[in-house]
Design a protein around this motif. Structure first.
Motif, PDB file in Angstrom:
ATOM      1  N   UNK A   1      -5.271 -30.690 -14.311  1.00 33.95           N
ATOM      2  CA  UNK A   1      -6.382 -30.392 -13.954  1.00 33.95           C
ATOM      3  C   UNK A   1      -7.183 -30.598 -13.325  1.00 33.95           C
ATOM      4  N   UNK A   2      -8.176 -30.020 -13.014  1.00 34.61           N
ATOM      5  CA  UNK A   2      -9.334 -31.065 -12.818  1.00 34.61           C
ATOM      6  C   UNK A   2     -10.500 -31.548 -14.118  1.00 34.61           C
ATOM      7  N   UNK A   3     -10.004 -30.783 -15.135  1.00 29.80           N
ATOM      8  CA  UNK A   3     -11.045 -31.093 -15.900  1.00 29.80           C
ATOM      9  C   UNK A   3     -10.376 -31.944 -17.169  1.00 29.80           C
ATOM     10  N   UNK A   4      -8.761 -32.584 -17.298  1.00 34.46           N
ATOM     11  CA  UNK A   4      -7.859 -33.225 -17.901  1.00 34.46           C
ATOM     12  C   UNK A   4      -8.211 -34.571 -17.100  1.00 34.46           C
ATOM     13  N   UNK A   5      -8.852 -34.268 -15.972  1.00 35.14           N
ATOM     14  CA  UNK A   5      -8.586 -36.157 -14.800  1.00 35.14           C
ATOM     15  C   UNK A   5     -10.218 -36.211 -15.186  1.00 35.14           C
ATOM     16  N   UNK A   6     -11.018 -35.347 -15.283  1.00 36.43           N
ATOM     17  CA  UNK A   6     -12.342 -35.155 -15.932  1.00 36.43           C
ATOM     18  C   UNK A   6     -12.774 -36.130 -16.708  1.00 36.43           C
ATOM     19  N   UNK A   7     -11.242 -35.965 -18.180  1.00 37.43           N
ATOM     20  CA  UNK A   7     -11.772 -36.628 -19.128  1.00 37.43           C
ATOM     21  C   UNK A   7     -12.138 -35.279 -20.207  1.00 37.43           C
ATOM     22  N   UNK A   8     -12.398 -34.467 -19.623  1.00 38.94           N
ATOM     23  CA  UNK A   8     -12.587 -32.967 -21.235  1.00 38.94           C
ATOM     24  C   UNK A   8     -12.155 -33.642 -22.496  1.00 38.94           C
ATOM     25  N   UNK A   9     -12.999 -33.671 -23.560  1.00 35.94           N
ATOM     26  CA  UNK A   9     -13.035 -33.827 -24.328  1.00 35.94           C
ATOM     27  C   UNK A   9     -11.842 -32.454 -25.233  1.00 35.94           C
TER      28      UNK A   9
ATOM     29  N   UNK B   1      -1.350 -23.674 -17.349  1.00 35.59           N
ATOM     30  CA  UNK B   1      -0.963 -23.153 -16.288  1.00 35.59           C
ATOM     31  C   UNK B   1      -0.946 -24.113 -14.766  1.00 35.59           C
ATOM     32  N   UNK B   2      -1.836 -24.825 -14.959  1.00 39.96           N
ATOM     33  CA  UNK B   2      -2.769 -25.391 -13.419  1.00 39.96           C
ATOM     34  C   UNK B   2      -1.067 -26.139 -12.880  1.00 39.96           C
ATOM     35  N   UNK B   3      -0.886 -26.833 -14.252  1.00 38.91           N
ATOM     36  CA  UNK B   3       0.746 -28.125 -13.793  1.00 38.91           C
ATOM     37  C   UNK B   3       1.481 -27.100 -14.087  1.00 38.91           C
TER      38      UNK B   3
END
Length: 227
Positions: A184-192, A200-202
Motif C-alpha cells: 500500500x502507499x503508506x507501506x511504501x512510504x515507510x509509515x511507522x 486489504x490493499x494487497x
C-alpha cells in the motif's frame, strides 16, 4: 549457526530433503521419528536477524489458528539451529499457479473466499500480515487454500500489551518492508504504523492479478504510489 543434513533430527522430526532456500534460510521436509507418515515443513534461519523474524512469524502465525492458515507445530528460537515447525501443505503456491495463466472467475473466487476468511480472522486477532502476495498463498492438492509466512507481520499495540508474549518479542516489531508490487502507499512510504488496510490493499492487487494474469499497470515501478 549449525548446518543440517538429511537424517538430522529437529525436535521430534527427521529431516528428509530441502524444499527451498534463500536469503531467509532453508525450508526442509521432515517426518516424525515414530510416525513417518506425519510430515511437516521445518524453517531454519540463515542468520540471527532471520532467527528474530522466524520467532515473529511463529508467534503471530500461532495466533491465527484458522482452517485456512498454515498451522504452527513447534518453535524454538534459542535452539542451534533455531527452528519453526509448520504444517506441510502438499500442493503449490498461487504464484506457481499464476505461471500457467490467469484464473477463471470461479477458480479465483475459490481462492479468494478462504483467503479473505483467514485474513479477517487474523485482523480480529490484531495481526497484520504485511506481505500478502501469491507466493504466500498455498493451494493444497485437494483445493484447500492456506495463508502462509507471517515473518513480516505485526501485532497491534493493544494486543501486544494484553498477550503473554516474551519481553523481547513485545518490545520489537518486524521491519517495515514487504513485496513492493503489493505494498500500500503508506507501506511504501515507510509509515511507522501499518494496519489491516494494507492487507486489504494487497488483496486488491492479488485479486486483479488472479483475474488478469498480470499486475495493475505501474505496480512494478518503485516510485509509483498510485492506489
Amino acid at each position: 549457526m549449525k548446518r543440517v543434513a538429511p537424517g538430522d533430527r529437529i525436535s521430534e522430526f527427521v529431516l528428509e530433503r530441502r524444499l527451498g532456500e534463500g536469503g531467509f534460510g532453508e525450508v526442509w521436509l521432515a517426518h516424525h521419528h515414530v510416525w513417518r507418515d506425519r510430515r511437516v515443513a521445518v524453517k531454519l534461519p540463515a542468520s540471527p536477524e532471520q532467527a528474530r523474524l522466524l520467532e515473529n512469524e511463529g508467534v503471530l502465525q500461532d495466533l491465527v489458528r484458522h482452517p485456512n492458515a498454515v498451522e504452527v507445530l513447534g518453535l524454538d528460537p534459542t535452539h542451534d539451529p533455531p527452528y519453526l515447525i509448520l504444517e506441510y501443505v502438499e500442493g503449490r503456491s498461487l504464484r506457481e499457479r499464476l505461471r500457467e495463466g490467469r484464473l477463471g472467475q470461479l477458480e479465483a473466487i475459490a481462492v479468494a473466499r478462504p483467503l479473505l476468511s483467514a485474513l479477517a480472522y487474523a485482523h480480529e486477532r490484531g495481526v497484520v500480515h504485511r506481505d500478502l502476495k501469491p507466493g504466500n498463498v498455498l493451494i493444497a492438492d485437494d483445493g484447500t487454500v492456506k495463508l502462509a509466512d507471517f515473518g513480516l507481520g505485526r501485532l497491534r499495540e493493544l494486543e501486544r500489551s494484553q498477550l503473554a508474549l516474551s519481553a523481547t518479542f513485545a518490545s520489537r516489531s518486524a521491519p517495515s518492508s514487504g513485496t513492493l508490487a503489493y505494498m500500500a502507499p503508506e507501506q511504501r512510504a515507510g509509515a511507522r504504523e501499518i494496519d489491516a488496510r494494507a492487507d486489504v490493499y494487497a488483496f486488491g492487487i492479488l485479486w486483479f492479478e488472479m483475474l488478469t494474469g498480470a499486475l495493475p499497470e505501474g505496480r512494478e515501478v518503485p516510485s509509483d504510489l498510485r492506489p
